[in-house]
Design a protein around this motif. Structure first.
Motif, mmCIF file in Angstrom:
data_model
loop_
_atom_site.group_PDB
_atom_site.id
_atom_site.type_symbol
_atom_site.label_atom_id
_atom_site.label_comp_id
_atom_site.label_asym_id
_atom_site.label_seq_id
_atom_site.Cartn_x
_atom_site.Cartn_y
_atom_site.Cartn_z
ATOM 1 N N LEU A 32 61.289 50.886 47.580
ATOM 2 C CA LEU A 32 61.493 52.320 47.359
ATOM 3 C C LEU A 32 62.795 52.570 46.607
ATOM 4 N N LEU A 33 63.822 51.814 46.966
ATOM 5 C CA LEU A 33 65.128 51.990 46.329
ATOM 6 C C LEU A 33 65.075 51.655 44.843
ATOM 7 N N GLN A 34 64.279 50.655 44.489
ATOM 8 C CA GLN A 34 64.120 50.318 43.073
ATOM 9 C C GLN A 34 63.543 51.495 42.292
ATOM 10 N N GLN A 35 62.563 52.178 42.893
ATOM 11 C CA GLN A 35 61.957 53.340 42.232
ATOM 12 C C GLN A 35 62.922 54.533 42.192
ATOM 13 N N ILE A 36 63.708 54.683 43.256
ATOM 14 C CA ILE A 36 64.708 55.766 43.296
ATOM 15 C C ILE A 36 65.728 55.562 42.184
ATOM 16 N N ASP A 37 66.185 54.322 42.019
ATOM 17 C CA ASP A 37 67.131 54.015 40.942
ATOM 18 C C ASP A 37 66.502 54.255 39.575
ATOM 19 N N LEU A 38 65.223 53.918 39.455
ATOM 20 C CA LEU A 38 64.515 54.057 38.177
ATOM 21 C C LEU A 38 64.397 55.531 37.760
ATOM 22 N N TYR A 39 64.063 56.411 38.734
ATOM 23 C CA TYR A 39 63.790 57.823 38.416
ATOM 24 C C TYR A 39 64.948 58.761 38.734
ATOM 25 N N GLN A 40 66.126 58.193 38.997
ATOM 26 C CA GLN A 40 67.307 58.994 39.344
ATOM 27 C C GLN A 40 67.546 60.076 38.297
ATOM 28 N N GLY A 41 67.820 61.308 38.778
ATOM 29 C CA GLY A 41 68.112 62.413 37.866
ATOM 30 C C GLY A 41 66.890 63.127 37.328
ATOM 31 N N THR A 42 65.668 62.729 37.786
ATOM 32 C CA THR A 42 64.426 63.392 37.354
ATOM 33 C C THR A 42 63.635 63.848 38.581
ATOM 34 N N PRO A 47 59.224 62.073 45.334
ATOM 35 C CA PRO A 47 58.242 61.429 46.224
ATOM 36 C C PRO A 47 58.793 60.168 46.892
ATOM 37 N N TYR A 48 59.609 59.420 46.168
ATOM 38 C CA TYR A 48 60.170 58.180 46.728
ATOM 39 C C TYR A 48 61.267 58.487 47.747
ATOM 40 N N LEU A 49 62.080 59.513 47.464
ATOM 41 C CA LEU A 49 63.108 59.920 48.431
ATOM 42 C C LEU A 49 62.462 60.421 49.727
ATOM 43 N N GLU A 50 61.412 61.242 49.585
ATOM 44 C CA GLU A 50 60.747 61.792 50.774
ATOM 45 C C GLU A 50 60.064 60.687 51.578
ATOM 46 N N THR A 51 59.477 59.719 50.876
ATOM 47 C CA THR A 51 58.845 58.582 51.567
ATOM 48 C C THR A 51 59.901 57.758 52.289
ATOM 49 N N TYR A 52 61.025 57.535 51.618
ATOM 50 C CA TYR A 52 62.139 56.778 52.216
ATOM 51 C C TYR A 52 62.588 57.452 53.515
ATOM 52 N N LEU A 53 62.720 58.788 53.485
ATOM 53 C CA LEU A 53 63.165 59.537 54.660
ATOM 54 C C LEU A 53 62.126 59.469 55.779
ATOM 55 N N ARG A 54 60.851 59.642 55.427
ATOM 56 C CA ARG A 54 59.789 59.578 56.447
ATOM 57 C C ARG A 54 59.765 58.206 57.116
ATOM 58 N N LYS A 55 59.870 57.180 56.292
ATOM 59 C CA LYS A 55 59.866 55.803 56.817
ATOM 60 C C LYS A 55 61.040 55.602 57.782
#
Length: 551
Positions: A32-42, A47-55
């Motif tokens: 998830l962190l890889q995707q967060i880094d990839l899409y940072q600022g957009t 969706p990845y941040l919310e999934t990270y939090l739910r997890k």
């Protein structure tokens, strides 16, 4: 040919639909962190941040919940930042980690400061400091110091702010480029206010040179504005106008209305000295507009109203003159209330020197009087209890670190090349491939390949002539950890061994140690070290030096 095109379209449609699905909580934090880094600022990051939090919530993992809220705060619109800051504090308090709690309060203070809510900012800085008083994390210590220095600068205690900013510069220069440049900018402004124009100009040129060296352009408009103020104080009014006129639109573009107001005020002063009173009045009115709409004003900026009163007096326009007389009274009332609160707070609840002075006065009074009033006794009791609580917290943290240190000395970390006896069949990978990857990992570990800074699962898989999916599976089963934790643990074990064997590297800064171990930043290194060993690197070095001294 038509069938091939249709097949391609169907395949593409399925890919789009798959991407449209929200990410699964079954994904690892690292994935998830890889995707967060990839899409940072957009917007794609959400969706990845919310999934990270739910997890993290499903696993009741407080540190990861804190991480998720912090990332969300950085990504959300400005109007929602306080909401996420409140959630960040709640999650940090759940973790019970004083460093996380203190940092959370500090983050909320910064959000308030960016809104120019100085009272609320200072309240949170003071709260943060109460949790971080015993921290071994130098970054957090200096982050608090920088925040308090900004409040002192705002209040006009420039000499005290200069001292704090110089301490921040000494630390941030080695560790954090952007805070380093921000501290240089603030120091430039403080030197200008105390009339030390030689030091102000020297610091300003240093800041510009360092911005170029570090390739960071964010502060250039502010450094340009600061140079304009220096020229203004040197009575080079035309040059001041050029610097400030260049900086103003860039500052406006940032939406920084506080520094916009400051630039307008200094442009007004420069034009006034040049005799362009109409131009000066336009800029002073901008200061008034920002005060009315954003509630921002500093004591030096209140002089805009004095200039406007004088301007309309010369124009013989008493109605306009009266408007700005009333506005000056309003400004003085607002500033008076805010400054009384801030001064009392910063001196009574932060300054250690003030606290020690107060304690000495109490002790002196005890030596010259026969008895104590009930009020004085109550003060002593509160002071002793407060010091006792701080001492207890410090001892508990020290005890925890000491226990982990002794465990680390007794139990040498197991060689990472020892594999678990997981059958290759359970991996759904050909046993020949599994054995090939294991052998490659053993060579990778022995040759210290993990010290390369830009290493990723994909790059390493390519050097092994395999794919990242197989590599991650083998590492998970044979090494019992994710790829990122595997690399970080190898680096920390390597560095701990070197710290024990090489006295000279114990003198290195966190930044230098991070570089030795292959970490990209000092902060990532400190986080990984604490996670692996249960203590900050500074504590380990200090205790190991003591142990060596006893031999």
């Amino acid at each position: 040919m038509k069938m091939k095109i249709t097949g391609f379209v169907i395949s593409l449609l399925f890919t789009v639909l798959a991407l449209a699905q929200p990410p699964s909580e079954a994904l690892s934090y690292d994935a998830l962190l890889q995707q967060i880094d990839l899409y940072q600022g957009t917007q794609k990051v959400w969706p990845y941040l919310e999934t990270y939090l739910r997890k993290a919530k499903q696993e009741n993992n407080a540190p990861e919940i804190v991480f998720a809220y912090r990332e969300m705060l950085h990504e959300c619109p400005e109007k929602l930042r306080l909401v996420y800051a409140d959630s960040l504090i709640a999650a940090a308090r759940q973790s019970g980690d004083n460093d996380l709690i203190g940092d959370a309060y500090l983050t909320r203070g910064i959000v308030y400061y960016q809104r120019n809510s100085h009272q609320m900012a200072l309240d949170n800085y003071i709260r943060a400091n109460s949790y971080l008083v015993a921290t071994k994390d130098d970054y957090l210590k200096n982050k608090v110091k920088y925040s308090i220095a900004q409040i002192k600068y705002y209040l006009g205690y420039y000499h005290e702010a200069i001292s704090l900013f110089n301490e921040c510069i000494a630390y941030f220069k080695k560790e954090e480029p952007l805070p380093y440049l921000k501290s240089l900018h603030c120091l430039t402004v403080c030197y200008t206010f105390v009339g030390n124009l030689e030091k102000a100009e020297e610091t300003s040129w240093l800041a510009l040179a360092e911005s170029a060296r570090l390739r960071i352009k964010d502060l250039l408009p502010y450094l340009e504005s600061a140079q304009g103020v220096i020229e203004l104080e040197k009575s080079n009014y035309g040059t001041a106008v050029k610097h400030l006129t260049y900086a103003l639109p860039l500052i406006q573009k940032d939406g920084d209305y506080a520094n916009e107001s400051i630039a307008h005020f200094n442009l007004g002063k420069a034009y006034w000295e040049l005799g362009s009173l109409d131009s000066a009045a336009l800029h002073f009115k901008k200061v008034d507009t920002i005060f009315l709409t954003k509630k921002f004003l500093r004591p030096d900026l209140r002089r805009s109203y004095e200039y406007l009163i004088k301007y309309y007096n010369q124009k013989e326009m008493p109605n306009h003159e009266l408007v700005y007389v009333d506005r000056l009274l309003q400004a003085d009332s607002v500033l008076g209330k805010e400054f009384r609160y801030l001064i009392k707070k910063v001196y009574k609840e932060y300054d250690t020197t003030e606290l020690l002075s107060e304690k000495q006065q109490i002790q002196s009074q005890l030596n010259h009087t026969q008895g104590l009033s009930m009020a004085l006794k109550a003060t002593i009791i509160v002071l002793v209890l407060g010091l006792g609580i701080l001492y207890y917290r410090h001892k508990m943290l020290h005890k925890q670190y000491r226990r982990r240190f002794e465990e680390l000395l007794k139990n040498e970390p197991p060689a990472v090349t020892q594999t678990q006896s997981t059958p290759a069949e359970t991996l759904d990978i050909n046993p020949v491939i599994v054995n090939h990857i294991v052998r490659q990992l053993e060579g990778f570990e022995q040759k210290h390949g993990f010290l390369k800074k830009d290493i990723t699962a994909t790059k390493l898989a390519e050097t092994f002539d395999t794919n990242s999916k197989y590599l991650s599976k083998v590492i998970n089963t044979r090494r019992g950890k994710s790829f990122i934790n595997y690399i970080n643990d190898l680096r920390i074990d390597y560095l701990v061994a070197r710290l024990k064997a090489e006295p000279q590297i114990r003198k290195y800064t966190n930044g230098a140690l991070a570089d030795e171990a292959g970490f990209s930043t000092a902060q990532h290194f400190v986080t990984a070290f604490k996670k692996k060993t249960g203590m900050p690197p500074g504590y380990f070095v200090e205790e190991y030096e003591k142990t060596e001294g006893k031999k």
